[in-house]
Design a protein around this motif. Structure first.
Motif, PDB file in Angstrom:
ATOM      1  N   ASN A 136      13.665  23.843  60.503  1.00 58.52           N
ATOM      2  CA  ASN A 136      14.870  24.231  60.207  1.00 58.52           C
ATOM      3  C   ASN A 136      14.676  25.098  58.805  1.00 58.52           C
ATOM      4  O   ASN A 136      15.754  25.854  58.503  1.00 58.52           O
ATOM      5  CB  ASN A 136      15.709  22.965  59.593  1.00 58.52           C
TER       6      ASN A 136
ATOM      7  N   ARG B 272      23.064  32.771  61.296  1.00 61.66           N
ATOM      8  CA  ARG B 272      24.393  32.151  60.948  1.00 61.66           C
ATOM      9  C   ARG B 272      24.796  33.069  59.513  1.00 61.66           C
ATOM     10  O   ARG B 272      24.080  33.031  58.486  1.00 61.66           O
ATOM     11  CB  ARG B 272      24.724  31.008  61.012  1.00 61.66           C
TER      12      ARG B 272
ATOM     13  N   LEU C  17      21.660  18.336  50.620  1.00 54.91           N
ATOM     14  CA  LEU C  17      21.482  18.309  52.017  1.00 54.91           C
ATOM     15  C   LEU C  17      20.292  17.100  52.095  1.00 54.91           C
ATOM     16  O   LEU C  17      20.008  16.775  53.525  1.00 54.91           O
ATOM     17  CB  LEU C  17      20.646  19.322  52.805  1.00 54.91           C
TER      18      LEU C  17
ATOM     19  N   VAL D 177      24.318  16.619  56.082  1.00 54.11           N
ATOM     20  CA  VAL D 177      23.033  16.584  55.607  1.00 54.11           C
ATOM     21  C   VAL D 177      22.180  17.155  56.702  1.00 54.11           C
ATOM     22  O   VAL D 177      22.002  16.765  57.848  1.00 54.11           O
ATOM     23  CB  VAL D 177      22.524  15.380  54.836  1.00 54.11           C
ATOM     24  N   THR D 178      20.620  17.080  56.260  1.00 52.67           N
ATOM     25  CA  THR D 178      19.722  17.132  57.140  1.00 52.67           C
ATOM     26  C   THR D 178      18.855  15.608  57.365  1.00 52.67           C
ATOM     27  O   THR D 178      19.561  14.575  56.609  1.00 52.67           O
ATOM     28  CB  THR D 178      18.473  18.238  56.578  1.00 52.67           C
TER      29      THR D 178
ATOM     30  N   ILE E 223      27.799  18.632  62.981  1.00 53.47           N
ATOM     31  CA  ILE E 223      27.193  19.000  61.346  1.00 53.47           C
ATOM     32  C   ILE E 223      26.682  20.324  61.296  1.00 53.47           C
ATOM     33  O   ILE E 223      26.766  20.935  60.260  1.00 53.47           O
ATOM     34  CB  ILE E 223      25.903  18.077  61.449  1.00 53.47           C
ATOM     35  N   GLY E 224      26.643  21.020  62.481  1.00 51.81           N
ATOM     36  CA  GLY E 224      25.958  22.587  62.506  1.00 51.81           C
ATOM     37  C   GLY E 224      24.788  22.738  62.057  1.00 51.81           C
ATOM     38  O   GLY E 224      24.185  23.291  61.253  1.00 51.81           O
ATOM     39  N   THR E 225      24.122  21.890  62.519  1.00 47.91           N
ATOM     40  CA  THR E 225      22.590  21.737  62.403  1.00 47.91           C
ATOM     41  C   THR E 225      21.837  23.252  62.975  1.00 47.91           C
ATOM     42  O   THR E 225      22.507  23.917  63.560  1.00 47.91           O
ATOM     43  CB  THR E 225      21.799  20.884  63.234  1.00 47.91           C
ATOM     44  N   THR E 226      20.446  23.182  62.514  1.00 51.89           N
ATOM     45  CA  THR E 226      19.697  24.441  62.931  1.00 51.89           C
ATOM     46  C   THR E 226      19.408  24.211  64.237  1.00 51.89           C
ATOM     47  O   THR E 226      18.655  25.297  64.915  1.00 51.89           O
ATOM     48  CB  THR E 226      18.708  24.741  62.028  1.00 51.89           C
TER      49      THR E 226
ATOM     50  N   TRP F 133      22.367  23.646  48.428  1.00 53.56           N
ATOM     51  CA  TRP F 133      22.491  23.393  49.975  1.00 53.56           C
ATOM     52  C   TRP F 133      21.495  24.247  50.597  1.00 53.56           C
ATOM     53  O   TRP F 133      21.403  24.565  51.990  1.00 53.56           O
ATOM     54  CB  TRP F 133      23.468  23.759  50.339  1.00 53.56           C
TER      55      TRP F 133
ATOM     56  N   GLN G 166      15.222  23.026  52.056  1.00 52.68           N
ATOM     57  CA  GLN G 166      16.670  22.686  52.103  1.00 52.68           C
ATOM     58  C   GLN G 166      16.901  22.482  50.685  1.00 52.68           C
ATOM     59  O   GLN G 166      16.070  22.780  49.825  1.00 52.68           O
ATOM     60  CB  GLN G 166      16.917  21.516  53.172  1.00 52.68           C
TER      61      GLN G 166
ATOM     62  N   VAL H 227      25.197  26.788  54.656  1.00 54.84           N
ATOM     63  CA  VAL H 227      25.138  27.157  56.212  1.00 54.84           C
ATOM     64  C   VAL H 227      25.370  25.897  56.869  1.00 54.84           C
ATOM     65  O   VAL H 227      24.990  24.595  56.260  1.00 54.84           O
ATOM     66  CB  VAL H 227      23.938  27.667  56.877  1.00 54.84           C
ATOM     67  N   GLY H 228      26.248  25.809  57.924  1.00 54.10           N
ATOM     68  CA  GLY H 228      26.583  24.510  58.639  1.00 54.10           C
ATOM     69  C   GLY H 228      27.859  23.946  57.926  1.00 54.10           C
ATOM     70  O   GLY H 228      28.518  24.508  56.977  1.00 54.10           O
TER      71      GLY H 228
ATOM     72  N   ILE I  32      15.255  18.722  64.495  1.00 51.86           N
ATOM     73  CA  ILE I  32      14.862  18.094  63.405  1.00 51.86           C
ATOM     74  C   ILE I  32      15.370  16.481  63.363  1.00 51.86           C
ATOM     75  O   ILE I  32      14.748  15.632  63.092  1.00 51.86           O
ATOM     76  CB  ILE I  32      15.450  18.373  62.180  1.00 51.86           C
TER      77      ILE I  32
HETATM   78  P1  IMP Z   1      19.265  20.237  60.520  1.00 51.60           P
HETATM   79  O1  IMP Z   1      18.250  20.135  59.248  1.00 51.60           O
HETATM   80  O2  IMP Z   1      18.971  21.227  61.492  1.00 51.60           O
HETATM   81  O3  IMP Z   1      19.442  18.959  61.055  1.00 51.60           O
HETATM   82  O4  IMP Z   1      20.602  20.567  59.846  1.00 51.60           O
HETATM   83  C1  IMP Z   1      21.412  19.636  59.135  1.00 51.60           C
HETATM   84  C2  IMP Z   1      22.042  20.730  58.180  1.00 51.60           C
HETATM   85  O5  IMP Z   1      21.350  21.250  57.155  1.00 51.60           O
HETATM   86  C3  IMP Z   1      22.983  21.697  58.720  1.00 51.60           C
HETATM   87  O6  IMP Z   1      24.190  21.832  57.821  1.00 51.60           O
HETATM   88  C4  IMP Z   1      21.982  23.002  58.473  1.00 51.60           C
HETATM   89  O7  IMP Z   1      22.632  24.298  58.245  1.00 51.60           O
HETATM   90  C5  IMP Z   1      21.439  22.573  57.035  1.00 51.60           C
HETATM   91  N1  IMP Z   1      20.038  23.133  57.035  1.00 51.60           N
HETATM   92  C6  IMP Z   1      18.978  22.634  57.522  1.00 51.60           C
HETATM   93  N2  IMP Z   1      17.905  23.488  57.172  1.00 51.60           N
HETATM   94  C7  IMP Z   1      18.379  24.397  56.237  1.00 51.60           C
HETATM   95  C8  IMP Z   1      17.738  25.371  55.414  1.00 51.60           C
HETATM   96  O8  IMP Z   1      16.746  25.410  55.537  1.00 51.60           O
HETATM   97  N3  IMP Z   1      18.668  26.059  54.679  1.00 51.60           N
HETATM   98  C9  IMP Z   1      19.800  25.686  54.577  1.00 51.60           C
HETATM   99  N4  IMP Z   1      20.583  24.849  55.273  1.00 51.60           N
HETATM  100  C10 IMP Z   1      19.979  24.025  56.300  1.00 51.60           C
END
Ligand code: IMP
Ligand code: MG
Length: 394
Positions: free
Chosen positions: A39, A291, A216, A226-227, A124-127, A12, A212, A261-262, A131
């Protein structure tokens, strides 16, 4: 002839891909990011100092290596500005070696704003780096690509897209465009922008750097947790416009345990003493968001899947040193996500301990691919290569 080796995360994210890329980057002319954006947080140690890269490829610390931010990326100009300034403070002149795919898309302030006003990202708990909204605009065909900065009405296009989203959330105060955003755009105008497939055809040795991890991936991962990009091998082909025949080694990176994470499912997650051990010794805190990462045992069921769908040719194992001193180590070998079945293996005190070798053999047998690289610590020199991939001997 173009040859592309690939470094992919099999879990992940946060497997230590940046570290692996930095360890082998000097064998390549180019290191290229093909997906994701800020991210990502790739933690490296340069001359003893900790550096976190978000968008600049992890080849930047090798003076001979060129760095491409490929078409599949969503690029935040403000973050890039800050990152380049940070690298300058370390004594580097990174601009001359950074190339940007003109079809990469821009993350605008409105995309970060959307992460706060729209409730979708929360579950989702995004960053919160914008993104998802930037990729959503890209796929809705209203996004702005890097090439758009050359157009005379670029500013009008930015305003129009912003107004479009503001109208969807009228109760929220409007998006702020700071001077730094426009400085970031000015920076992009000064950097070298390229047609990715044409530019890459000038080189023979390219390393594609994933961010990532497989779990994800927008299609193959634990959707919807997921991202928004293809973190798998598919992302390399589309994100860099390279043909499948150009792909050579596919290095899959995994930690000796698992983190996430997330939000979202995590079958081998643990709590208590061992989880705290991993969090503190492994410094398992998000490098982008700060986090605390969720921790668990190695999941060979998930890894088998990741190895299979990516066509991984060999593995790089990271952070086995974090497990040093545990009396026993568990690995999931079977069972459904709701009832994982574990094998318990003897722990190790050092990486020269026979029980660590037993752990490696166990992984190789279960996954059917060799462990090629072992990261033994955070610095570039903390790196061992066990077996040489086929192409290097031929
Ligand atoms: P987003 O990519 O910010 O939209 O986040 C979507 C999900 O992917 C969340 O659970 C984030 O914690 C996870 N995520 C995004 N980028 C990373 C990374 O570089 N490392 C670990 N988890 C990530
Ligand atoms: Mg990370």
């Amino acid at each position: 002839m173009l040859r592309v080796d690939v470094v992919l995360g099999l879990q992940w994210g946060d497997e230590g891909k940046g570290k692996v890329v930095d360890a082998i980057a000097d064998r390549y002319a180019v290191v290229a990011r093909f997906q994701g954006g800020p991210n990502a947080g790739h933690t490296l140690y340069h001359k003893g100092q900790k550096v976190v890269l978000h968008q600049v490829p992890s080849g930047i610390f090798h003076p001979e290596v060129l760095c491409l931010i490929g078409d599949g990326v969503v690029l935040d100009p403000e973050v890039l500005l800050e990152e380049i300034e940070g690298l300058r403070r370390l004594g580097l002149s990174p601009e001359a070696r950074i190339f940007i795919g003109e079809r990469a898309h821009l993350i605008l302030p409105v995309h970060r704003w959307l992460e706060n006003v729209s409730p979708e990202g929360e579950k989702i708990g995004t960053t919160k780096r914008g993104i998802g909204p930037a990729y959503a605009d890209r796929y809705a065909r209203r996004g702005l690509c890097v090439k758009a900065i050359e157009e005379a009405d670029f500013e009008r296009q930015v305003k129009a897209l912003t107004a479009y989203h503001e109208a969807r959330f009228p109760k929220h105060s409007p998006v702020k465009y700071s001077d730094t955003f426009w400085e970031g755009i000015a920076l992009l105008r000064n950097l070298k922008r390229v047609a990715t497939h044409e530019w890459l055809s000038n080189f023979s040795e390219v390393l594609a750097e994933g961010s990532q991890g497989t779990m994800l991936d927008i299609f193959a991962g634990t959707y919807p947790y997921v991202t928004s990009s293809h973190t798998t091998i598919a992302g390399v082909l589309s994100g860099l416009s390279v043909p499948p025949q150009a792909i050579r080694e596919i290095y899959g990176v995994t930690k000796a345990y698992t983190t996430r994470v997330g939000e979202g499912p995590f079958p081998t997650e643990i709590e208590g003493e061992v989880a705290e051990w991993l969090q503190s010794r492994g410094q398992e805190r998000g490098s982008t968001t700060g986090r605390l990462r969720r921790c668990g045992w190695l999941d060979l069921v998930a890894l088998r899947y990741a190895v299979k769908i990516n066509g991984v040719t060999c593995l790089a194992l990271t952070k086995a040193d974090v497990l040093c001193g545990l009396p026993e180590v568990k690995v999931r070998i079977d069972g459904p996500d709701t009832a994982p079945v574990y094998s318990t293996l003897p722990g190790w005190h050092s990486l020269t301990d026979p029980s660590f070798n037993h752990f490696l053999q166990f992984i190789e047998q279960e996954l059917g691919v060799p462990v090629w690289g072992i990261s033994t610590g955070p610095e570039r020199r903390d790196w061992i290569e066990r077996s040489i991939p086929a192409h290097k001997t031929s």
